[in-house]
Design an enzyme around this catalytic site. Structure first.
Site, PDB file in Angstrom:
ATOM      1  N   HIS A 272       0.839  -1.216   0.000  1.00 21.83           N
ATOM      2  CA  HIS A 272       0.000   0.000   0.000  1.00 21.83           C
ATOM      3  C   HIS A 272       0.872   1.264   0.000  1.00 21.83           C
ATOM      4  O   HIS A 272       0.933   1.964  -0.987  1.00 21.83           O
ATOM      5  CB  HIS A 272      -1.019   0.041   1.143  1.00 21.83           C
ATOM      6  N   ASP A 323      -5.039  -8.511  -2.917  1.00 22.62           N
ATOM      7  CA  ASP A 323      -5.328  -8.239  -1.511  1.00 22.62           C
ATOM      8  C   ASP A 323      -6.603  -8.925  -0.996  1.00 22.62           C
ATOM      9  O   ASP A 323      -6.591 -10.091  -0.648  1.00 22.62           O
ATOM     10  CB  ASP A 323      -5.381  -6.713  -1.336  1.00 22.62           C
TER      11      ASP A 323
HETATM   12 ZN   LIG Z   1      -3.259  -6.750   2.876  1.00 16.13          ZN
END
Ligand SMILES: [Zn+2]
Length: 458
Positions: A272, A323
């Site tokens: 991220h 994810d």
């Molecule tokens: Zn993650």
């Protein structure tokens, strides 16, 4: 297995036509635009790209993909933190068999979309009451087995997860994740190393769940002990609240703290890294670390938009991951990543560098090379003798592709195609998915539906 493709993507150009021979293990023994004498080739009327690398996965979260979309009306916030509560509930209900069934279905779907390897960021370690299984890496072993059934390659990254937040003891609903001490984590890591060792499709990495999940001193000590060249994965700077909490507790923003306290280098994969100030952008780029971007999940959770353009301008390297698996299409990840930048900068040239002005080529190169690095694989050639034939093949007869000159095929695939234009995916030289059908579709789907019916989350 020997194939003739309409074209095969090389690092700098298409090879067309392309004749590829492999040995019994699926390693490439010959690549040329001429056939080898006296060899029979399976004719594939398609364009072969190197298989996509999925650098970030939490397999169990596939059980709740797409069902966290009923939001309370009025002023009640639905955000990352409320989504996380729903995710914990799912994490607490899943058995070993159910995890394997869910992961197998998920990985089979990944292959269908063109992924040939996945990095599993794994923290669901213990039994439902928090007791470690006799085999510490039992859940990890189920993920390796799921990958084997689905035909995908896996890098299993067991997470060090110790705390409930900055300076906070773990909470009851996190009990399946916890390694209390560095020694406990090293036992888990050792058990993981042992279970992947017999498998040619599996490898392992080192992981810290996040700065909030492990005590600062233990992050510093454990990162200092990582074996040379093992990929290191860590969630970082995903949420604004996490940054405020880090500043309160650590006295620094998360990425700055990590840069100041660990030898961040090319083995690091920062997942991220959404919220960065300019010195953090510079610091990551300079360190050689990669970022792992998960645009559909980051969009779904309302995380924010990574400063990609600024990072790339400094030579920053990135890969993609799915994810939470709310989306599984690598083309969608790349497009969303690009369009987030276009929408905020009002320029169309996101995926460019000083030497490369073609967005599609640039996107493939970044996501492939950094994606492989996330798996611990340093190979930079797209296809090469001695390396496995892992490829996703797009249909040369799909109308827009069929109407395109060779120069326009790659951008047409990346910007205007979807998985219905895939002819299939091959891993180690064998078709695992062909014409949108996985070779083990029936058994995988049956087990998955049974598992989902039993856990009743959707
Ligand atoms: Zn993650």
């Amino acid at each position: 297995m020997n194939y003739s493709f309409k074209a095969l993507l090389q690092n700098d150009r298409w090879l067309s036509p392309a004749f590829v021979n492999t040995d019994a293990n699926g390693s490439i023994t010959y690549i040329s635009n001429h056939p080898k004498d006296n060899v029979r080739y399976e004719q594939v009327d398609g364009y072969a790209l190197p298989g996509f690398q999925n650098a970030h996965s939490h397999a169990f979260q596939y059980a709740m993909a797409g069902i966290a979309e009923t939001h309370q009306t009025g002023s009640v916030a639905d955000d990352f933190w409320s989504w996380r509560e729903a995710m914990y509930k799912v994490a607490l209900t899943i058995s070993t068999d159910q995890l394997e069934a869910i992961a197998t279905m998920l990985y089979a779907e990944m292959v269908k979309h063109g992924y040939t390897q996945v990095a599993e960021f794994h923290y669901l370690h213990h039994d439902k009451d928090g007791t470690p299984y006799d085999n510490l890496a039992e859940m990890g072993e189920r993920l390796v087995s799921a990958a084997q059934t689905a035909g995908i390659k896996i890098t299993l990254v067991p997470m060090f997860y110790q705390k409930g937040g900055f300076g906070i003891d773990p909470q009851s609903h996190q009990r399946r994740f916890i390694s209390s001490t560095i020694e406990d984590y090293h036992k888990l890591l050792g058990a993981t190393k042992k279970i992947v060792a017999p498998h040619s499709h599996a490898s392992y990495g080192f992981g810290i769940h996040s700065l909030r999940a492990v005590a600062p001193q233990d992050i510093i000590s454990s990162l200092g002990s990582v074996a040379h060249d093992l990929p290191v994965h860590i969630h970082i700077s995903e949420q604004l609240k996490e940054i405020e909490d880090a500043v309160d507790y650590l006295g620094k923003r998360p990425v700055q703290w990590l840069l100041d306290n660990a030898n961040v280098n090319h083995s690091y994969h920062l997942v991220h890294a959404t919220h960065l100030d300019s010195s953090e952008i510079r610091g990551i780029a300079k360190s050689g670390a990669h970022v792992v971007l998960c645009p559909t999940t980051e969009g779904n959770l309302g995380d924010g938009i990574f400063p990609l353009k600024a990072f790339q301008d400094l030579g920053g390297k990135w890969s993609i991951g799915t994810d939470s698996h709310v989306g599984l299409n690598p083309l969608e990840e790349l497009r969303l990543l690009d369009y987030g930048q276009r929408l905020t900068t009002h320029h169309r040239n996101t995926f460019t560098s000083e030497t490369q002005g073609d967005s599609a080529s640039y996107a493939i190169k970044q996501s492939l090379i950094s994606g492989r690095a996330a798996m611990g694989n340093k190979e930079s050639s797209y296809f090469k003798v001695g390396e496995p034939l892992d490829a996703v093949v797009y249909d040369a007869n799909s109308p827009l592709i069929a109407a395109s000159t060779l120069d326009n095929v790659l951008p047409t695939i990346i910007y205007s195609s979807d998985s219905t234009h895939c002819k299939g995916t091959m891993i180690d030289g064998r078709w695992i998915v062909q014409n949108n059908e996985h070779v083990k579709k029936e058994e995988i789907t049956t087990s998955f539906l049974k598992a989902l019916a039993d856990i009743r989350v959707r």
